[in-house]
Design an enzyme around this catalytic site. Sequence first.
Site, short mmCIF file in Angstrom:
data_model
loop_
_atom_site.label_atom_id
_atom_site.label_comp_id
_atom_site.label_asym_id
_atom_site.label_seq_id
_atom_site.Cartn_x
_atom_site.Cartn_y
_atom_site.Cartn_z
N ASP A 227 0.62 1.08 -22.39
CA ASP A 227 1.80 0.60 -23.09
C ASP A 227 1.54 0.47 -24.58
OD1 ASP A 227 3.28 0.45 -20.80
OD2 ASP A 227 2.99 -1.69 -20.49
N LYS A 249 6.88 1.10 -24.72
CA LYS A 249 8.28 0.76 -24.98
C LYS A 249 8.34 -0.19 -26.16
CE LYS A 249 9.63 1.06 -20.11
NZ LYS A 249 8.28 1.38 -19.60
N MET A 362 9.32 -12.03 -24.98
CA MET A 362 10.27 -11.03 -25.51
C MET A 362 11.60 -11.68 -25.87
SD MET A 362 9.31 -8.17 -22.60
CE MET A 362 9.44 -9.43 -21.31
#
Length: 432
Positions: A227, A249, A362
């Site tokens: 990632d 991402k 997040m």
Amino acid sequence: MRHFPIFLDLRDRPVLLLGAGEALEAKAALLASAGARPRHAARFTPGLLEGIALACAAGAPEEDLRALSEACRARGIPVNVVDRPELCGFITPAIVDRDPITIAIGSGGAAPVLARMIRQRIEALLSPGLGRVAALAGRFQAALRARLPDLAARRRFLDGVLTGTPAALAEAGREAEAEAAFHAALAAAEVAPPGMVHLVGAGPGAADLLTLRALRLLGEADVVVHDRLVAPEVLAMARRDARRIDVGKAVGHHSIPQPEINALLIRLAREGLRVVRLKGGDPFVFGRGGEEKEALEAAGVACAVVPGITAALACAAGAGLPLTHRDCARSLLLLTGHTREGRLEVDFASLTRPGQTIAVYMGLATMPALFEGFVAAGGSPSWPAALVEAGGTARQRVLRGPFSEVVRQARGWITEGPALLILGEACARTAA
């Protein structure tokens, strides 16, 4: 790297030793042990470099040392002038010799004493019989390639046999038995062993926060699928020739959709490869590891999960914040700040309960909406809060204050992310 590590074959090749003294004698002995043919000279003349593979100098006049360095560099001849790094084209490392295994430790000339100390530690760790293990593998190279033409299959076989019975026998000096055990293992080896995927937590970013199991698997992996949040320092722990595939991402941008990542992992494993799916933090804490595990199992691909230090733990530890505390926080809630179809799906009433700490992953983009929902449900705007950026790394920063003030400052304060929001009375337990 300031210097590129390389091992030179100097057998029966002439090398120049310019000058005199103990330091040069030590170089001469080292070069002779590698099979080189030393040529000694007290003063430098350009003709000395004809046919020379390498040059070392110590104890010669300054003008000769400089002339040697300049002439060697001009001709592309490696040159070493003892204790004069500015005149060197190469440096001599501290060496651990387990022939045919050679380990070289260099400090770029900055701290040779430290390099020698490291060598002593490695000497103590490695068996004197390690060279016999390497020699055993060398004797079977042709048979190994013939029996296992696939590179991944050979690597997997060697990973097992070089830490198993054949290696133990060779290390003990029982070479005939070692060869017999190696031959038996090779005869029974799978020509096309099945692939496997390990879902591995990379932790918060610091390489020394990897688990020992994660470190071992990175060293064995044929391919690493990682990632965006996996730090370069962690990726550097993988085997040098392992493939690295970035499927990271970023907020608002998915470089590879999740179904395609699932399909990629399945395809790589079916090719017989050992795959490490490397995720920042922990695979099962907002890392979609559950989705990938379900997809792999449905496809009949073997998989296993290796936990990592999740962001809440790393950020709290680095900021000195206790996530639980007998006086004020008897429970911990992990919450995602991501929206689903544009909605922040949060039970705001549950956030206002006393005696808990909330870690919001997040949540930078949705922090204002989170604050509004929290206050509307009866929460206090002055509730203690901490916003931790790049938690668990050397770049960590912490913004503390009442929830309302942290929300107000967050956008202008964040520099690069990622960031984790921590809420609760435990945030007020330390002023660190």
